[in-house]
Structure formats: structure tokens, C-alpha cells
Design an enzyme around this catalytic site. Sequence first.
Site, PDB file in Angstrom:
ATOM      1  N   ASP A  67       0.680  -0.891  -0.361  1.00 14.44           N
ATOM      2  CA  ASP A  67       0.249  -0.359   0.045  1.00 14.44           C
ATOM      3  C   ASP A  67       1.021   1.251  -0.605  1.00 14.44           C
ATOM      4  OD1 ASP A  67       1.249  -0.626   2.643  1.00 14.44           O
ATOM      5  OD2 ASP A  67      -1.235  -0.722   3.215  1.00 14.44           O
ATOM      6  N   ASP A 136      -7.729  -2.266  14.505  1.00 18.05           N
ATOM      7  CA  ASP A 136      -8.945  -2.728  13.569  1.00 18.05           C
ATOM      8  C   ASP A 136      -9.021  -4.220  12.643  1.00 18.05           C
ATOM      9  OD1 ASP A 136      -7.984  -1.926  11.644  1.00 18.05           O
ATOM     10  OD2 ASP A 136      -9.416  -0.497  10.828  1.00 18.05           O
ATOM     11  N   HIS A 138      -7.386  -4.827  10.000  1.00 14.60           N
ATOM     12  CA  HIS A 138      -6.403  -4.583   8.967  1.00 14.60           C
ATOM     13  C   HIS A 138      -5.770  -5.208   8.018  1.00 14.60           C
ATOM     14  CE1 HIS A 138      -4.669  -0.514   9.470  1.00 14.60           C
ATOM     15  NE2 HIS A 138      -4.373  -1.383   9.385  1.00 14.60           N
ATOM     16  N   GLU A 143      -9.704  -1.906   4.751  1.00 19.31           N
ATOM     17  CA  GLU A 143     -10.501  -1.715   6.621  1.00 19.31           C
ATOM     18  C   GLU A 143     -11.988  -2.924   6.513  1.00 19.31           C
ATOM     19  OE1 GLU A 143      -8.724  -0.222   8.611  1.00 19.31           O
ATOM     20  OE2 GLU A 143      -8.082   1.973   7.902  1.00 19.31           O
TER      21      GLU A 143
HETATM   22  C1  F6R Z   1       1.558  -1.166   6.402  1.00 17.46           C
HETATM   23  C2  F6R Z   1       0.065  -1.860   6.075  1.00 17.46           C
HETATM   24  C3  F6R Z   1      -0.984  -1.918   7.365  1.00 17.46           C
HETATM   25  C4  F6R Z   1      -0.230  -2.808   8.964  1.00 17.46           C
HETATM   26  C5  F6R Z   1      -0.680  -2.055   9.703  1.00 17.46           C
HETATM   27  C6  F6R Z   1      -0.102  -2.314  11.303  1.00 17.46           C
HETATM   28  O1  F6R Z   1       2.189  -1.121   5.090  1.00 17.46           O
HETATM   29  O2  F6R Z   1      -0.395  -2.896   5.366  1.00 17.46           O
HETATM   30  O3  F6R Z   1      -1.578  -2.849   7.334  1.00 17.46           O
HETATM   31  O4  F6R Z   1       0.638  -3.507   8.840  1.00 17.46           O
HETATM   32  O5  F6R Z   1      -1.418  -0.732   9.964  1.00 17.46           O
HETATM   33  O6  F6R Z   1       0.759  -1.298  11.797  1.00 17.46           O
HETATM   34  P1  F6R Z   1       2.073  -1.361  12.532  1.00 17.46           P
HETATM   35  O7  F6R Z   1       3.255  -2.536  12.445  1.00 17.46           O
HETATM   36  O8  F6R Z   1       2.544   0.267  12.157  1.00 17.46           O
HETATM   37  O9  F6R Z   1       1.338  -1.639  13.688  1.00 17.46           O
END
Ligand code: F6R
Length: 259
Positions: A67, A136, A138, A143
Site C-alpha cells: 500500500d 481494527d 486490517h 479496513e
Molecule cells: C502497512 C500495512 C498495514 C500495517 C498495519 C500495522 O503496509 O499494510 O496493514 O501493517 O497498519 O501497522 P504497525 O505495524 O505500524 O502497527
Amino acid sequence: MEVIISKTYDELSKAAAKAVAKTVNSKPNAVLGLATGSTPLGLYKELIRMHKEEGLDFSHVATFNLDEYVGLRPSHPQSYHYFMHENLFNHINIAPHNVHIPSATAGNYRAFCESYEKSIAACGGIDLQVLGIGSDGHIGFNEPSSSLGSRTRIKTLTKQTLDDNARFFKDGEKVPIYAITMGVGTILEAREIILLATGAGKAEAVAKAIEGPVTSMNTASALQLHREATFYLDEAAAGKLEMREYFEWIQANKPGGAA
Ligand code: F6R
């Protein structure tokens, strides 16, 4: 689905790095799907060490990131382009033309998202996808309520994700509310998936993903449908698993010894 619980974040990161190295060593032109965020930092640090000290070779590896925030230029310190170069690509021998990260400044997003999917297919599909998980549930930026069949597209981030990610941005700087993300359907096509989670803040999302129903309200739960998905957790992230003892029992009693 496999669940591996490590005592510490460091141990978890090393275990995950071994899985990545196994893929790269067995297939030098492997295609890796990569995540950003704070969770994979230890994994990337260990991969850099393996490259420098053990000769782990990325010269034929291709990567596709999950992403990118819409509107952030690659030079923006919070862009995922910047993150990946700072934390991995600048320190290993990957060929720049083999690095793929969604373009967040593309004029025609729909066409870009289609071409991203086509590029993944043209490289033969993703061999190993690395994931983190949002509080959440994701994966990527899929989401809650995202279709479990979704493909690469623009998503509007939830307020919870904006709050979670505000820590990466300067005071007063707004977190972009749109991102381009691979879809859940895109992610599920990877041949193997590893999801990393650390800290008590992820415990509830992790428990729902592993033990709850498969639901678009926790898109990580879609990994229950995948044949080669492994969750790498530290103790805090595993803190709300009801089946924790069983998962540890499985690891302690693997046929042929723990691997
Ligand atoms: C980032 C991504 C997100 C993160 C998730 C957790 O490329 O795809 O799904 O893996 O938001 O983020 P952290 O590791 O910062 O808690």
C-alpha cells in the site's frame, strides 16, 4: 494456519526473517509482498544483517508493497516509498527495477491499480506475502467491511487507523485519509503468507483474526481460508488467544521436531 508465539519482538522478527530467507534461498527470483509500519522493522533489520553477514542475495528478487498513502510523493518521509528505501532497499542488493510500490501520485488511480495487479501476475504472482495487522484487524489498508474478494484499489482509512498512524506524522500534519492498497483477494493469492503482530494493542484483533469467524469486519480473518498462512506473534499480541496452549503444544510437538 499456523501460530508461532515468541517470547520477544526480537525473537519474532528473527523467526519471520528465517521464513523470508528460506523463500529467497529456495527461489532466487522469488516475488515478495512487503508491508510497512512499525511491526516489520525488526524483520527488515534482520534481513539486512543476513544480507551483509551471510550473503542473503536479493539480486533477482522482486517485491510488491501492499500500500501507499494517496498524495504523498516518494520523497515524503512518511511515504511508504521512503520507508522501504530507508529501512530495507538501500541496504540490500535489490535491483531498483524489481521494486514495486503503489504510485500515490498517479493521475488515473483506477488504471494504475489495474496495472499493479497485472504487474504482479506478470512476475508470476507473489511467493511470500509479509503482513502486519491494524488494531481494527486490517491487512494492507483493507479496513473493516472491505470485500474479502477485493483487488488493488483506493480505500478511505478509518478514524481508528488515522489515529493509530498519527504517531508517524509531525504535530499538526494531517494523516492522508486515502490509500492505495492491494485487496484481500490480491493478498490471498500469495502462495504463502506470514502475518507479524507485536504488543498488547494488537491482541484483540489477532484473537478475532485467528479464532473468530471469517468476516470482512476483521479482514485478517480471511487468512483462515489460506493454506499456507502463519501468524508470528509475541506474547503480548497472543495475550487474548483462547487456544494459546494448544498452539504452543503444536509447536512443541511438531512432527519431525520443531522447524
Ligand atoms: C502497512 C500495512 C498495514 C500495517 C498495519 C500495522 O503496509 O499494510 O496493514 O501493517 O497498519 O501497522 P504497525 O505495524 O505500524 O502497527
